[in-house]
Design an enzyme around this catalytic site. Structure first.
Site, mmCIF file in Angstrom:
data_model
loop_
_atom_site.group_PDB
_atom_site.id
_atom_site.type_symbol
_atom_site.label_atom_id
_atom_site.label_comp_id
_atom_site.label_asym_id
_atom_site.label_seq_id
_atom_site.Cartn_x
_atom_site.Cartn_y
_atom_site.Cartn_z
ATOM 1 C CG HIS A 29 -2.017 1.023 1.149
ATOM 2 N ND1 HIS A 29 -3.306 0.781 1.593
ATOM 3 C CD2 HIS A 29 -2.015 2.292 0.673
ATOM 4 C CE1 HIS A 29 -4.044 1.877 1.393
ATOM 5 N NE2 HIS A 29 -3.275 2.807 0.853
ATOM 6 C CG ASP A 67 -2.025 5.013 3.504
ATOM 7 O OD1 ASP A 67 -1.969 5.240 2.272
ATOM 8 O OD2 ASP A 67 -2.936 5.456 4.224
ATOM 9 C CG ASN A 78 -4.812 7.799 -4.567
ATOM 10 O OD1 ASN A 78 -3.796 7.142 -4.788
ATOM 11 N ND2 ASN A 78 -4.985 8.486 -3.464
HETATM 12 ZN ZN LIG Z 1 -6.859 4.730 1.864
#
Ligand SMILES: [Zn+2]
Length: 448
Positions: free
Chosen positions: A65, A310, A99
């Site tokens: 991630h 992340d 994204n």
């Molecule tokens: Zn997220």
């Protein structure tokens, strides 16, 4: 003089070799040649000996991630700078979230990412494509074509798929195409513009709170869809006690549900936001002590499969606009290993092998990178690619954001004194990162 026909064999001498997939943990020599792990050293060929004493050698770590920001966000990070940060953090492979601008929702954009990753030539980059076109939450993308182009999973990360019928259709298509859906769990009606965890600290600071039920309700809805349809489902960056409990029950019921957690959700609570430093602002937000304890317990008992970063770099000016208005996200690639160790190994909750398993074997398993794609097996078996993370578990150092390889400086852990430092990262037997403290040992003297 004939030119040597063999690539030199590199022997790492006397390191602590940990391979969770084989249940091994002990002092051993590890050799590789021509990019692959070998069991015998060719007596006639050239040999390079590296003193690995005091170091842990393990299968290369995978971060499933990360946000590499390219295309469209190159003022925050590029694929090349993100990969430099990844190998400096000990990662041989990263899965990058879609994204971007434009979003990774087409074969063309995936090709672009793969091309840029090849140019960077540092670590493996495994793109994740979107579930819906433009991440708009409406029309599904072509899962089969995206998978064929190298997407290892699908996610609208940054946003959840909120509409029940869209998520149901996504689940059906995921089952049909054997795709993994990674959900950013947040019903925005419930998180309602919150900028930090809804709790006493948010109230005291007068900041809008992000209700944990926004995460829990989506996990609950999705687990019911998994029960109904049977697709593979992974809850991204879990942060709430009830979320962990829902996943625990789903696993007990035999459902194909997995999850991940970030080091910051294991180490920090919402109280840290009292400083109003925007580097403590991320999505999902830092939670209560109760939530943190539940996440730690979830990692220890296996409910939470993977540690992820992340990694979400932002330009300094973007973050420097005050806590309320700053964008969500922090960087993490270069600090993940010592921070995860701080949360789990130092208190005696996990062995090094246990932590390594959650950063190597488990992410590969969740992503379905099995023997079919042997380059990502995550073991130290003979003939496996020499994808290795080498670190000094005792080395103490101070995190200094100014020295990061990532373009992002947005970390809440600046100036933290930590233990455990990556010494070298090898991909296909090639040294893609070597720490200055290890450079003399890797001077690569040829003995034959
Ligand atoms: Zn997220």
């Amino acid at each position: 003089m004939s030119r040597p026909t063999h690539h030199p064999t590199v022997v790492l001498l006397g390191g602590r070799v940990i391979d969770p997939s084989a249940g091994c943990d002990g002092i051993a020599d590890l050799a590789f040649g021509d990019g692959r792990i070998v069991d015998t050293v060719d007596a006639d060929g050239p040999t390079i000996k590296v003193d690995a004493s005091g170091w842990i050698i393990c299968p290369g770590m995978v971060d499933m991630h990360v946000h590499l920001r390219e295309p469209g966000g190159q003022h925050k990070e590029t694929i090349a700078s993100g990969c430099r940060a990844a190998v400096a953090g000990g990662f041989v492979a990263v899965a990058c979230m879609p994204n971007t601008q434009p979003a990774l929702d087409s074969v063309d954009t995936l090709d672009q990412v793969r091309h840029r990753a090849e140019e960077a030539g540092l670590c493996r980059v495994m793109p994740i494509a979107t579930i819906t076109r433009g991440r708009a939450g409406g029309t599904l993308t072509d899962f089969a074509a995206l998978k064929k182009t190298g997407a290892v999973a699908l996610s609208d990360d940054g946003s959840g798929v909120e509409d029940d019928e869209v998520m149901r259709a996504a689940g059906r298509l995921a089952l049909e195409t054997d795709s993994l859906l990674i959900q950013h769990c947040e019903f925005t009606e419930l998180s309602a513009g919150g900028v930090m965890h809804a709790g006493p600290t948010a109230q005291r600071l007068g900041l809008p709170g992000w209700d944990p039920r926004a995460e829990e309700a989506m996990i609950e809805r999705d687990i019911e869809l998994v029960r109904e349809i049977g697709f593979r489902y992974h809850a991204a960056h879990i942060s709430t006690a009830r979320g962990v409990e829902l996943v625990r029950r789903a696993k007990a019921a035999g459902l194909p549900v997995t999850t991940e957690v970030c080091p910051h959700h294991l180490l920090l609570t919402d109280e840290a936001c009292s400083s109003l430093d925007p580097n403590f602002k991320m999505n999902p937000p830092l939670r209560s002590e109760h939530d943190v304890a539940a996440c730690v317990a979830g990692v220890v008992d296996g409910t939470i499969d993977c540690i992820v970063t992340d990694h979400a770099p932002h330009a300094e000016a973007e973050k420097a606009v005050g806590f309320h208005d700053a964008p969500f996200g922090i960087v993490g690639l270069e600090t993940a290993l010592p921070l995860a160790a701080r949360a789990l190994v130092e208190p005696g909750l996990l062995s090094w092998s246990g932590l390594i398993e959650r950063m190597t074997v488990h992410p590969r398993r969740v992503l379905g990178l099995t023997k079919a794609s042997s380059s990502n097996e995550g073991s130290l078996d003979i003939q496996m690619p020499a994808d290795l993370t080498i670190f000094d578990p005792e080395s103490e150092w101070t995190i200094d954001a100014q020295r990061f390889r990532t373009m992002g400086r947005n970390t809440p852990f600046n100036d933290w004194a930590v233990r455990g430092q990556v010494m070298a990262t090898l991909v296909d037997g090639r040294l893609r990162f070597v720490h200055s403290r290890a450079a003399d040992r890797f001077s690569m003297k040829t003995s034959a």
